[in-house]
Motif scaffolding. Sequence first.
Motif, mmCIF file in Angstrom:
data_model
loop_
_atom_site.group_PDB
_atom_site.id
_atom_site.type_symbol
_atom_site.label_atom_id
_atom_site.label_comp_id
_atom_site.label_asym_id
_atom_site.label_seq_id
_atom_site.Cartn_x
_atom_site.Cartn_y
_atom_site.Cartn_z
ATOM 1 N N VAL A 10 0.845 -1.202 0.000
ATOM 2 C CA VAL A 10 0.000 0.000 0.000
ATOM 3 C C VAL A 10 0.873 1.243 0.000
ATOM 4 C CG1 VAL A 10 -1.648 1.337 1.379
ATOM 5 C CG2 VAL A 10 -2.007 -1.111 1.044
ATOM 6 N N CYS A 11 1.904 1.252 0.825
ATOM 7 C CA CYS A 11 2.829 2.400 0.846
ATOM 8 C C CYS A 11 3.568 2.530 -0.482
ATOM 9 C CB CYS A 11 3.827 2.250 1.989
ATOM 10 S SG CYS A 11 3.104 2.461 3.614
ATOM 11 N N LEU A 12 3.970 1.408 -1.050
ATOM 12 C CA LEU A 12 4.656 1.425 -2.332
ATOM 13 C C LEU A 12 3.738 1.949 -3.440
ATOM 14 C CD1 LEU A 12 7.244 0.711 -3.868
ATOM 15 C CD2 LEU A 12 6.250 -1.555 -4.277
ATOM 16 N N LEU A 13 2.496 1.498 -3.449
ATOM 17 C CA LEU A 13 1.536 1.989 -4.450
ATOM 18 C C LEU A 13 1.238 3.476 -4.263
ATOM 19 C CD1 LEU A 13 -0.967 -0.993 -4.730
ATOM 20 C CD2 LEU A 13 0.705 -0.225 -6.416
ATOM 21 N N ALA A 14 1.165 3.924 -3.026
ATOM 22 C CA ALA A 14 0.944 5.349 -2.771
ATOM 23 C C ALA A 14 2.133 6.167 -3.269
ATOM 24 C CB ALA A 14 0.727 5.579 -1.276
ATOM 25 N N LEU A 15 3.335 5.676 -3.042
ATOM 26 C CA LEU A 15 4.530 6.368 -3.530
ATOM 27 C C LEU A 15 4.562 6.407 -5.057
ATOM 28 C CD1 LEU A 15 7.227 7.723 -2.851
ATOM 29 C CD2 LEU A 15 8.267 5.440 -2.938
ATOM 30 N N VAL A 16 4.225 5.292 -5.675
ATOM 31 C CA VAL A 16 4.189 5.242 -7.137
ATOM 32 C C VAL A 16 3.122 6.198 -7.680
ATOM 33 C CG1 VAL A 16 3.633 3.767 -9.108
ATOM 34 C CG2 VAL A 16 5.164 2.934 -7.326
#
Length: 90
Positions: A10-16
């Motif tokens: 979720v954090c990775l997708l938010a960063l992307v």
Amino acid sequence: MTFDRETFFVCLLALVALLSALSVAVARHYGRTEFIESQRLQYERDELRVEWEKLQLERGAFQTHGHVEMLARERLGMEYPKRVVTVAVP
């Protein structure tokens, strides 16, 4: 505090998503900048075309027989001969 895989993704997708939004904003900014430059260059091209047409008209006016004759009379003091003298060489 530990992160599980789901929180990490979720954090990775938010960063992307954030990076994607920033890249869209930057791309639109550059696109607008290039469009403004393109419009400025088109305006300059049109102004130069108008000036070129004026210069062509001016050149055509200066190349007329009457204008050349007037310049020859005024600047060079030239005039038509008063009488024609023919000299025959034996």
